[in-house]
Every structure is written in C-alpha cells, then in structure tokens.
Design a protein around this motif. Sequence first.
Motif, mmCIF file in Angstrom:
data_model
loop_
_atom_site.group_PDB
_atom_site.id
_atom_site.type_symbol
_atom_site.label_atom_id
_atom_site.label_comp_id
_atom_site.label_asym_id
_atom_site.label_seq_id
_atom_site.Cartn_x
_atom_site.Cartn_y
_atom_site.Cartn_z
ATOM 1 N N THR A 233 10.405 4.878 45.516
ATOM 2 C CA THR A 233 9.364 5.217 46.484
ATOM 3 C C THR A 233 9.950 6.271 47.411
ATOM 4 O O THR A 233 11.041 6.778 47.174
ATOM 5 C CB THR A 233 8.934 3.976 47.294
ATOM 6 O OG1 THR A 233 10.072 3.464 48.010
ATOM 7 C CG2 THR A 233 8.388 2.891 46.379
ATOM 8 N N GLU A 234 9.236 6.613 48.478
ATOM 9 C CA GLU A 234 9.752 7.607 49.410
ATOM 10 C C GLU A 234 10.936 7.033 50.177
ATOM 11 O O GLU A 234 10.848 5.977 50.785
ATOM 12 C CB GLU A 234 8.648 8.028 50.385
ATOM 13 C CG GLU A 234 9.031 9.209 51.248
ATOM 14 C CD GLU A 234 7.856 9.711 52.066
ATOM 15 O OE1 GLU A 234 7.491 10.885 51.928
ATOM 16 O OE2 GLU A 234 7.301 8.909 52.838
ATOM 17 N N GLN A 235 12.049 7.740 50.131
ATOM 18 C CA GLN A 235 13.268 7.257 50.766
ATOM 19 C C GLN A 235 13.110 7.199 52.279
ATOM 20 O O GLN A 235 12.543 8.095 52.893
ATOM 21 C CB GLN A 235 14.434 8.171 50.397
ATOM 22 C CG GLN A 235 15.795 7.644 50.796
ATOM 23 C CD GLN A 235 16.915 8.558 50.346
ATOM 24 O OE1 GLN A 235 17.190 9.576 50.967
ATOM 25 N NE2 GLN A 235 17.562 8.198 49.245
ATOM 26 N N GLY A 236 13.603 6.117 52.877
ATOM 27 C CA GLY A 236 13.568 5.954 54.320
ATOM 28 C C GLY A 236 14.975 5.907 54.879
ATOM 29 O O GLY A 236 15.884 5.367 54.245
ATOM 30 N N VAL A 237 15.167 6.480 56.071
ATOM 31 C CA VAL A 237 16.488 6.551 56.684
ATOM 32 C C VAL A 237 16.412 5.982 58.097
ATOM 33 O O VAL A 237 15.513 6.330 58.872
ATOM 34 C CB VAL A 237 17.013 8.002 56.730
ATOM 35 C CG1 VAL A 237 18.373 8.062 57.420
ATOM 36 C CG2 VAL A 237 17.110 8.575 55.318
ATOM 37 N N LEU A 238 17.363 5.121 58.422
ATOM 38 C CA LEU A 238 17.454 4.527 59.757
ATOM 39 C C LEU A 238 18.756 4.973 60.401
ATOM 40 O O LEU A 238 19.825 4.852 59.801
ATOM 41 C CB LEU A 238 17.419 2.998 59.662
ATOM 42 C CG LEU A 238 17.505 2.246 60.991
ATOM 43 C CD1 LEU A 238 16.164 2.310 61.723
ATOM 44 C CD2 LEU A 238 17.913 0.797 60.770
ATOM 45 N N VAL A 239 18.660 5.503 61.628
ATOM 46 C CA VAL A 239 19.842 5.947 62.362
ATOM 47 C C VAL A 239 19.911 5.202 63.685
ATOM 48 O O VAL A 239 18.925 4.620 64.147
ATOM 49 C CB VAL A 239 19.812 7.471 62.613
ATOM 50 C CG1 VAL A 239 19.697 8.234 61.302
ATOM 51 C CG2 VAL A 239 18.659 7.849 63.547
ATOM 52 N N ALA A 240 21.096 5.228 64.297
ATOM 53 C CA ALA A 240 21.289 4.617 65.615
ATOM 54 C C ALA A 240 21.735 5.715 66.567
ATOM 55 O O ALA A 240 22.875 6.188 66.490
ATOM 56 C CB ALA A 240 22.328 3.500 65.547
ATOM 57 N N ALA B 265 11.398 10.193 54.326
ATOM 58 C CA ALA B 265 11.796 11.563 54.001
ATOM 59 C C ALA B 265 10.635 12.543 54.124
ATOM 60 O O ALA B 265 10.822 13.685 54.531
ATOM 61 C CB ALA B 265 12.383 11.607 52.592
ATOM 62 N N GLY B 266 9.428 12.124 53.796
ATOM 63 C CA GLY B 266 8.289 13.027 53.853
ATOM 64 C C GLY B 266 7.448 12.893 55.103
ATOM 65 O O GLY B 266 6.379 13.505 55.196
ATOM 66 N N SER B 267 7.912 12.117 56.069
ATOM 67 C CA SER B 267 7.127 11.890 57.281
ATOM 68 C C SER B 267 7.295 13.045 58.264
ATOM 69 O O SER B 267 8.373 13.635 58.363
ATOM 70 C CB SER B 267 7.556 10.582 57.944
ATOM 71 O OG SER B 267 6.897 10.401 59.183
ATOM 72 N N PRO B 268 6.253 13.381 59.038
ATOM 73 C CA PRO B 268 6.362 14.474 60.007
ATOM 74 C C PRO B 268 7.127 14.091 61.265
ATOM 75 O O PRO B 268 7.423 14.955 62.091
ATOM 76 C CB PRO B 268 4.897 14.791 60.340
ATOM 77 C CG PRO B 268 4.187 13.502 60.115
ATOM 78 C CD PRO B 268 4.874 12.859 58.943
ATOM 79 N N GLN B 269 7.442 12.813 61.457
ATOM 80 C CA GLN B 269 8.144 12.409 62.665
ATOM 81 C C GLN B 269 8.863 11.087 62.442
ATOM 82 O O GLN B 269 8.613 10.381 61.472
ATOM 83 C CB GLN B 269 7.168 12.253 63.838
ATOM 84 C CG GLN B 269 6.112 11.165 63.612
ATOM 85 C CD GLN B 269 5.071 11.129 64.709
ATOM 86 O OE1 GLN B 269 4.663 12.181 65.203
ATOM 87 N NE2 GLN B 269 4.650 9.945 65.094
ATOM 88 N N TRP B 270 9.784 10.786 63.363
ATOM 89 C CA TRP B 270 10.459 9.502 63.344
ATOM 90 C C TRP B 270 9.809 8.584 64.370
ATOM 91 O O TRP B 270 9.047 9.038 65.223
ATOM 92 C CB TRP B 270 11.949 9.663 63.652
ATOM 93 C CG TRP B 270 12.271 10.388 64.932
ATOM 94 C CD1 TRP B 270 12.532 11.716 65.082
ATOM 95 C CD2 TRP B 270 12.357 9.821 66.251
ATOM 96 N NE1 TRP B 270 12.776 12.021 66.395
ATOM 97 C CE2 TRP B 270 12.680 10.870 67.146
ATOM 98 C CE3 TRP B 270 12.197 8.543 66.768
ATOM 99 C CZ2 TRP B 270 12.841 10.680 68.511
ATOM 100 C CZ3 TRP B 270 12.358 8.339 68.132
ATOM 101 C CH2 TRP B 270 12.673 9.400 68.989
ATOM 102 N N TYR B 271 10.106 7.302 64.268
ATOM 103 C CA TYR B 271 9.626 6.379 65.292
ATOM 104 C C TYR B 271 10.732 5.393 65.641
ATOM 105 O O TYR B 271 11.631 5.123 64.852
ATOM 106 C CB TYR B 271 8.353 5.655 64.853
ATOM 107 C CG TYR B 271 8.540 4.586 63.806
ATOM 108 C CD1 TYR B 271 8.844 3.273 64.158
ATOM 109 C CD2 TYR B 271 8.391 4.878 62.450
ATOM 110 C CE1 TYR B 271 9.005 2.290 63.200
ATOM 111 C CE2 TYR B 271 8.548 3.903 61.488
ATOM 112 C CZ TYR B 271 8.855 2.608 61.872
ATOM 113 O OH TYR B 271 9.021 1.636 60.920
#
Length: 233
Positions: free
Chosen positions: A167-174, A184-190
């Motif tokens: 599926t679309e890869q998701g990345v979580l940062v701190a 990866a394809g989202s226009p913004q982070w939340y």
Amino acid sequence: MTDAQEHALAVLRDIDACFHRLFEAVDNADETAATPVADPITILRRVRSQIDAALLDQHRRTDDKPLPDGGSCVLQWTPSDTPPRRLVLEPDGDGDKWTRRELEWTGAGWRTCRRDTIRDVAISAPAEPRYPDPVDPPILDTLLALIRGTWTNPDPDVLVFDTLGMTEQGVLVAVDGELRYRDAGSPQWYTVTNEAELSHHLQQKGQPVVQSLSETSLTRQHFTPSPLTDDEG
C-alpha cells in the motif's frame, strides 16, 4: 532496562551519529573515487546496519516473553500487508482434544481472532530444526524509543509502515518530541497526538520497521513546514 543497558544503547546511538557524519565527509571527498581499496561508503553502511540490528535486538530481547509450554505448537508468520500472526495449538489434559487459537499482533500484544476445539491432530516437522523459535515483534513503545531523539542526527531514524510497498508507504518521525506522520503521497503531515492511532496504521499496513529517513522517499522538508501551509508537499 538496566542502567548499564541504557548506557550501552546511548553509546551505540552516538557511534551511529558518527557514522552519519563520516558518510557526509566521504561523499564530499574528491579523492574517494581514486582510492584503490574497497568502497568506504559500502563498508560504513554495512557496519551501521549491524549497529541498527544490535539496537533492535537488544530491545527485542528485553521485551520478549516466554512462549506457552506444555506441548503447545506455535506457528508464526508475517503477511505482506497485515501485522504478524500466530497459530497456536494447545493440547487438553487427555491429549484427545486441542484448542486452536489464531492471534494477530496489535503493536502491544497478541489479540485472539479465533478460537475453537479440534480433534485428531497430526503434526509433521523436520527432524532437525530449520526455523527460529517464534518471538514477539518489538512493541510500538520500543520502536518509538528508537526514533526519539534522533531528529538532530544527519540522517534520523524513522518508523516506516508498509516497507514492502503493498500500500502507500507511511513514515513516522519524532521532531522535538512531537510525532509526525505522513503517507508518501500525502500533501501534508499531521501530528500524532494519541499513540493509540498507530495501532490502526499497524492493522492496515503491517508491523513498522526502523529505517533511516534517507531510505524512504521523504525528506526533512516533508515534516518541518507547518501542516497548514505545506501546500507544495
């Protein structure tokens, strides 16, 4: 975790940060291409991957719990797009009936999806062990501890959901103590204000893994602008 273990992990993280700085230095050195020895970048990356594995293994050993005994059979696997699963067969006292349980990893423990009673169980297995014993995957709290405090590193550690690309890869940062998630394809982070939300991502995309940000398709710029003004993604 003991004080000695905490200190050892802190030292390994410092070494990891030093390797990142070495990567940048070697990348910028003109004489690297003319060096007749093995590619130093390849060597450094190989060593760093071993350190990452050691860090994760330390947390995994700390969090592992013993498997049920008493003759139980446990089969564990990781599907391509869902969390790890287990099939547990537990014999009753007389051995005539067995309880079959199917479990799914939630990020914090195992959840029973199905339970029933079966009979006439027959098991065939290799004479010599060929596969490792099942162990619990690292819990989300453990994985979050590995990425926290790394944003100031040249190449911070992040949590990556769906590394297989099903599926679309998701990345979580701190970032400065704040958890930020972006597909990866989202226009913004939340901002992730409730860590329980991550269990939902785990159910949809499978168990996340710790990777360097440079190993993903996203960069620091994808997480640092305001989510309200990040129109360009």
